[in-house]
Design an enzyme around this catalytic site. Structure first.
Site, PDB file in Angstrom:
ATOM      1  N   ILE A   1       8.556 -13.934   3.838  1.00  0.00           N
ATOM      2  CA  ILE A   1       8.255 -13.741   5.318  1.00  0.00           C
ATOM      3  C   ILE A   1       9.719 -13.390   5.664  1.00  0.00           C
ATOM      4  CG2 ILE A   1       7.589 -14.349   7.603  1.00  0.00           C
ATOM      5  CD1 ILE A   1       5.639 -16.101   5.752  1.00  0.00           C
ATOM      6  N   CYS A   2       9.725 -12.247   6.675  1.00  0.00           N
ATOM      7  CA  CYS A   2      11.102 -12.077   7.299  1.00  0.00           C
ATOM      8  C   CYS A   2      10.672 -12.249   8.861  1.00  0.00           C
ATOM      9  CB  CYS A   2      11.311 -10.536   7.178  1.00  0.00           C
ATOM     10  SG  CYS A   2      12.971 -10.122   8.089  1.00  0.00           S
ATOM     11  N   LEU A   3      10.953 -13.525   9.393  1.00  0.00           N
ATOM     12  CA  LEU A   3      10.813 -13.991  10.716  1.00  0.00           C
ATOM     13  C   LEU A   3      11.806 -14.655  11.253  1.00  0.00           C
ATOM     14  CD1 LEU A   3       8.674 -13.972  13.008  1.00  0.00           C
ATOM     15  CD2 LEU A   3       7.343 -15.935  12.061  1.00  0.00           C
TER      16      LEU A   3
END
Length: 191
Positions: free
Chosen positions: A86-88
């Site tokens: 996840i890119c967060l």
């Protein structure tokens, strides 16, 4: 000082019946190894989907963010279609000890509604999102129906349970093997 009392308190706040569309529970009683779930929001290609998240609580929690990845396959620019990474920002450099497991899950749920294709985790998905939104929506819905819809997955779960495995083990093995039934059975058999 151990963060265990805080983790237990947070788990009470995001138990299965909290009404927020997100929850997290310990796996085999281990409060540092959690299974989270977020429900796809209405009016998105993810509507009706139940997306399972692997959550690992590091020893430095709450000063370090939880490690999260999607177990359920999903077609989204900010989530790897291969690994579930996840890119967060709040799961990385924007984490704050004021945040909780529940707020992180709610942020993931919000990310499904508002992708950030200019800061992608999956460049192929991001390109489709930006160049052909209708095709992106179609594929995201197709993946939701295939991988995040309990009814669609009931057949493989049932067949594995008929082999003598319990339902939670069957679901975990299927998720971890991209819903490939043969690979899931091999994993359960330790092959």
């Amino acid at each position: 000082m151990s963060a265990d009392p805080r983790i237990r308190k947070e788990l009470k706040e995001c138990g299965e019946e909290n009404g927020s569309g997100v929850f997290a529970v310990p796996i085999s009683g281990d409060i540092h190894n959690l299974r989270g779930q977020i429900l796809g929001s209405e009016d998105t290609p993810f509507q009706g989907g139940k997306f399972n998240i692997e959550i690992k609580i590091p020893s430095g929690y709450p000063f370090e963010p939880p490690k999260m990845r999607f177990i359920t396959k999903i077609w989204h620019p900010n989530i790897s279609s291969q690994t579930g990474a996840i890119c967060l920002d709040i799961l990385k450099d924007q984490w704050s000890p004021a945040l909780t497991i529940k707020t992180a899950l709610l942020s993931l749920q919000a990310l499904l509604c508002a992708a950030e294709p200019t800061d992608p985790q999956d460049a192929v998905v991001a390109e489709m999102y930006m160049k052909n939104r209708a095709e992106y929506d179609r594929k995201a819905k197709e993946w939701t129906d295939q991988y995040a819809n309990e009814d669609a997955n009931e057949g493989p779960i049932q067949r594995i349970c008929e082999m003598g495995f319990d339902r939670p083990s069957a679901i975990t093995a299927l998720e971890e093997n991209g819903w490939n039934e043969e690979a899931a059975v091999n994993a359960l058999l330790g092959m």
